[in-house]
Enzyme design. Structure first.
Site, PDB file in Angstrom:
ATOM      1  N   TYR A   1     -46.932  14.080   8.974  1.00 57.24           N
ATOM      2  CA  TYR A   1     -47.151  13.082  10.851  1.00 57.24           C
ATOM      3  C   TYR A   1     -45.374  14.073  11.178  1.00 57.24           C
ATOM      4  O   TYR A   1     -44.092  13.484  10.431  1.00 57.24           O
ATOM      5  CB  TYR A   1     -47.116  11.856  10.832  1.00 57.24           C
TER       6      TYR A   1
ATOM      7  N   LYS B   1     -50.364  15.483  12.298  1.00 55.57           N
ATOM      8  CA  LYS B   1     -50.329  14.899  13.124  1.00 55.57           C
ATOM      9  C   LYS B   1     -49.267  15.353  13.570  1.00 55.57           C
ATOM     10  O   LYS B   1     -47.662  14.818  12.883  1.00 55.57           O
ATOM     11  CB  LYS B   1     -50.022  13.843  13.131  1.00 55.57           C
TER      12      LYS B   1
END
Length: 300
Positions: free
Chosen positions: A146, A174
């Site tokens: 992330y 992500k």
């Protein structure tokens, strides 16, 4: 760490994270987690065509949940999510505690763990490699990096992400990194499945070859968001663009004030939950909610 690595060799096969994922909000009622509303939310999205749900991300106000609440939220979602993949968000800044939590969560039937850099510490790139590698070693399920420097304070450089992509359980990203050139390089590189993490970038990231998105705005008009991603990946850019065109004003509005306040306001008006957040998060302003209702209605 090595015990978890060896005992779960069967779980090292690549997981397909393609498609549209919803980072699920956490409903509250009078200060407590509203588990009945959470169950209804999962049922509401189950047949929408999404790839799955992300539990205890920033949209889920995970930082305001105790460890026990996070686990119960995950178990509640999984009990209702028949046919959907579930990703669990894990954050922290104590390496040993975070590794132990990941080991425990790896025993559950989750598709992966969404893992950001440690907040507040701002380590070097070498420190980031050590952080993610150690935690990936501890995990028996795939890791989704992330990259969100405006929350963690740490920018993950391109070569750092490429180095981490060599780990067998680090399989996706992500992308909230805010660097289109880095995004394109990672997509072209092909070692990680790149998912748009900024809702406004869903179209451009997927059209550039990304695998899909984790998008808070997709709580609303979910089937439309799903179809945008599906059409792009099928090569129907014109059809996808026609569906996408009216969405950016709503997306922009949803993030005018801190997420998930505006989103919860609209979900409350749909009768899906109470318009309640945990401090220091606050409800969306009346003026913004009025504007969002007009934008929302225009898409109905």
């Amino acid at each position: 760490m090595q015990t978890a690595l060896n005992a779960n060799q069967a779980n090292q096969a690549n997981q397909d994270f393609s498609g549209l994922w919803i980072p699920l909000v956490t409903p509250f009622a009078r200060g407590k987690v509203d588990y009945p509303s959470l169950t209804r939310l999962v049922a509401h999205y189950r047949a929408s065509g999404i790839a799955g749900l992300v539990v205890c991300g920033s949209t889920g106000e995970a930082a305001a949940l105790s460890d026990d609440e996070q686990l119960e939220v995950l178990q509640t979602v999984m009990a209702e999510a028949s046919g959907l993949l579930v990703i669990m968000g894990v954050s922290g800044y104590h390496l040993g505690k975070t590794a132990a939590r990941i080991q425990a969560l790896s025993k559950l039937d989750i598709a992966g763990i969404l893992l950001p850099a440690p907040s507040y510490i701002r380590p070097s790139q070498a420190g980031l490699i050590e952080w993610f590698t150690t935690l990936a070693d501890a995990s028996a399920v795939p890791i989704i990096l992330y990259d969100i420097p405006y929350r963690t304070g740490s920018k993950m450089e391109l070569e750092t992400i490429r180095a981490l992509a060599t780990h067998p359980r680090i399989q996706a990203l992500k992308d909230c990194g805010g660097d289109p050139a880095k995004t394109q390089s990672l997509i072209t590189d092909g070692r990680l499945q790149v998912l748009a993490g900024e809702d406004a970038n869903i179209f451009t990231t997927t059209a550039a070859g990304g695998r899909g998105a984790i998008a808070a705005a997709a709580h609303l008009h979910t089937e439309r968001f799903v179809e945008v991603v599906q059409r792009i990946r099928a090569g129907d850019l014109a059809g996808a663009e026609a569906l996408w065109g009216p969405l950016p004003p709503l997306i922009e509005g949803l993030f005018t004030e801190p997420n998930p306040g505006p989103l919860k306001a609209l979900l409350a008006r749909r009768g899906l939950l109470r318009d309640e957040l945990r401090s220091p998060m606050t409800r969306a302003s009346a003026a913004l909610v009025e504007r969002l209702e007009r934008l929302d209605a225009a898409l109905a």
